[in-house]
Write an enzyme that holds these catalytic residues in place. Structure first.
Site: not given
Ligand code: C5P
Length: 401
Positions: A207, A286
């Site tokens: 955030n 990934k």
């Protein structure tokens, strides 16, 4: 004011000749003063004068067995309740900014947990040089206070900013630094910054919290004399002076760090923006887009994180526990529900729909929402100002017990 222990650090500029007057001013106000000099400072002011006016032996040499035998450099760093650096030369400020410790003064400045006030003095061009300004910014961000320099005629013949403030002005700034030792004793635990919940080796759910509010709270608590542990999430901020910092990245790590410090804490302020959810599965590699067809959708399954504030509030005992609430609408009602659900002593609520306050910026407009239904609305303030208001309330709350 009650007498306090002030350590005066003197570096090698012409303004060092004003140091004995500063010592006398501080002693007239009742304080105990000890002096330490850099090797260059003694070219401008004699150790003997400082010894005479301070009534204490003067320290200069890190490796002098006699001096160390009397009070060793770590003892001196711990003795001080405030360190005043006057004059602070460009060179000394640079060393402080970069943590050098190659003589007694710089070693003590690195070792002390006491607040530091610097009174710079130098040529105007040295002052305005980007290197000096960048060093000052580093020190400012670390919570080191500054008084001056003043503008005027300089010893070098130039006119401009660079004169050390008058001893009386420095003494007054020192007194302001010393006012609040109101939190000496309690251990304060602060959380700050956002958490990042990994999806794979490079991506995470996070955030926009910058950590600025929580860091200002930690700095204010340290300024008031508390021993402070700061559990910091994702943030690029430097550690405030005198604060113990533990870095974490996920909510679960933050919970572990908070619980580890909780027993020893008297006051807990949870300003961190903890992610409410984390991915159920995280890949240590990934995730490649080639694994999927173009346009194909992907579902990220999330699980709720433990609510740290709720968990610690349930077992807070005599501790004071403060939570934060970032709300985008019906701020008061939402904060009141949160206060009741989490069971803390106070919720500091802010309206994140405002663009001039809250996330990322240096100012905040908050409401203090209390369990008795009282709501205090504060004006837009620098985050340091909000932190000061918060500790004024916390101290009053604890006095009332
Ligand atoms: O529920 P919400 O996230 O809005 O509550 C904010 C307050 O709760 C903050 O003080 C935050 O630090 C704390 N919190 C927590 N653990 C969570 C989520 C929030 O301690 N998992």
């Amino acid at each position: 004011m009650e007498p306090r222990r002030i350590l005066l650090a003197i570096s090698g500029g012409i303004a060092a000749y004003k140091a004995p007057e500063l010592v006398r001013t501080l002693r007239r106000a009742g304080h105990e003063v000890r002096c330490m000099l850099t090797p260059e400072a003694e070219r401008f002011v004699s150790g003997l004068s400082l010894q005479a006016v301070s009534g204490e032996s003067v320290r200069r040499d890190l490796f002098d067995a006699g001096e160390e035998g009397e009070i060793d450099h770590i003892g001196l760093a711990d003795w001080a309740e405030l360190v005043v650096v006057a004059p602070a030369t460009a060179n000394l400020l640079a060393k402080m900014a970069h943590g050098l410790a190659d003589d007694l003064v710089t070693a003590v400045l690195l070792a002390t947990r006491a607040p530091i006030l610097v009174a710079p003095a130098m040529n105007v061009n040295m002052w305005s040089h980007p290197a000096t300004q960048a060093n000052l910014e580093i020190l400012r961000a670390r919570g080191i206070s500054r008084i001056g320099p003043d503008a005027g005629e300089l010893a070098c013949g130039w006119e401009g900013l660079g004169r050390m403030s008058d001893p009386a002005v420095i003494a007054e700034a020192a007194a302001n630094q010393l006012v609040p030792s109101s939190l000496a004793g309690p251990r304060v635990l602060v959380t700050a910054g956002g958490t990042a919940e990994p999806i794979d080796a490079v991506r995470s759910v996070t955030n926009r919290s910058s950590g600025k509010m929580g860091f200002a709270i930690a700095a204010e608590a340290a300024h008031r004399g508390a021993q402070v542990t700061l559990v910091a999430g994702i943030t690029g901020l430097p550690t405030p002076h005198g604060v113990d910092r533990i870095d974490v990245s996920t909510a679960l790590q933050m919970r572990d760090a908070v619980l580890a410090s909780f027993d020893d804490s008297t006051i807990v302020v949870k300003a961190a923006a903890v992610a409410d959810f984390r991915p159920v599965n995280t890949s240590d590699r990934k995730i490649k887009k080639e694994q999927m067809a173009e346009g194909e959708s992907m579902t990220l399954e999330l699980v709720q994180n433990p609510d740290i504030l709720q968990e610690i509030s349930a077992k807070k005992g005599e501790r004071t526990v403060v939570g934060f609430a970032a709300e985008s609408h019906e701020v008061v009602a939402a904060a009141q529900r949160k206060l009741a659900r989490k069971g803390c002593d106070l919720i500091v609520a802010n309206d994140i729909s405002r663009t001039d306050a809250g996330f990322e910026v240096d100012e905040n407009a908050v409401l203090f929402v209390w369990p008795n239904g009282e709501v205090e609305e504060l004006p837009l303030l620098p985050k340091a100002g909000v932190a000061a208001q918060l500790f004024d309330r916390i101290e009053k709350l604890r006095e009332g017990r």
